[in-house]
Design a protein around this motif. Sequence first.
Motif: not given
Length: 349
Positions: A99-112
């Motif tokens: 659950e806590n990774l779903v947004e990062s997995m779908l939409f990506g993330h910035k370093k940090g």
Amino acid sequence: MEINEYRCNSIHNVHSEIFFFERSFFMSKNQSRDEQKFIAEHPKMKKLLEQVEKAAKSRATVYLYGETGTGKEVIAKEIHTLSGCKGKFVAVNCASIPENLVESMLFGHKKGAFTTAFQDQKGKFEEAENGTIFLDEITEIPKAAQPDLLRVTQEKEITPVGSNKVIKVNARIITATNKDLLDEVEKGEFRKDLYYRLNVIRLNIPLLRERKCDLEVLAKLLLEKFAREENKKTMTFSEDAISILMSYEWPGNVRELENVILRAVVMADDDTTTLRKNDLFPERIPDSSPPPIQAVEDSSKSLQEKVNVLEKFEVGKSLSKHKWVKVRVCKELDITRPRLDRLIKKHKF
Ligand SMILES: Nc1ncnc2c1ncn2[C@@H]1O[C@H](COP(=O)(O)OP(=O)(O)OP(=O)(O)O)[C@@H](O)[C@H]1O
Ligand SMILES: [Mg+2]
């Protein structure tokens, strides 16, 4: 016999009549031509393939609904291939993302953006740019991610986690589920507005047991294929094996059929050329008797004999449907556990 009712025009000439969907189903560069057969003999499947071709021509969102193992992923890939789009086919199983990774997995993330975000990372939507993103088991997507998903479907834009930059994306969305999305909406588990966005083109994939002609063709092809792959002699099914294949409910659809046949081929002795009922279902043999209509209509049978035939048929059907999970069988038939055990013994299941 019931089987005949299901047979499509001419099952006898099985091999000459197989519908080879040759363009792209099952094609990957490493596969041989033999493995490229998508079986769609039944009128319901032919209709589905027509719908697939139409859907592929547009970029509209597609929602695939079908029980487990019916072929949702192959259909999704086919829509992608037929669409001719340049981008990749990216599959995401929504049930397996924490659950806590779903947004990062779908939409990506910035370093940090979070402790383990050591570098910028693109999400699946960007990976599928100009291609297709396949969101499998969409009902399992956490509620928290649903507003962002709605935004992609409406505005075609995303914001990676930890960033304030809006990125435009162009990925065709295909979703799949074996639960009815509308039920989830009614239960309050799934946003209604998102449901309408995803449910633009809905394609229902028929159950394997509803297309018995496909079942027989598929079973024979799989037997041929697995025997070859396992370096066994060419094998055929005995009559009782065909009969059990046709009367079993196949709750796991094509995947279950593949597993049952592969298992039987692997376990067969090297000199086996005929697979029998017990080779396919050595532990739990579902009822193989034909539907009891004839027996019930047979005026030479006593009432008790007719009752027995019906009883055996119904218990056998329920046992195979629930894969011998007796508590479910008892519930369905509204009988006690000791009574079910007596019936299993009486009818020698
Ligand atoms: N019509 C068909 N002809 C031949 N093989 C098929 C057909 N439909 C499905 N298969 C095969 O059945 C297996 C299951 O297909 P697939 O993974 O697409 O099903 P699914 O609906 O996505 O299943 P699940 O709900 O379990 O994810 C695969 O090995 C696929 O190649
Ligand atoms: Mg799948």
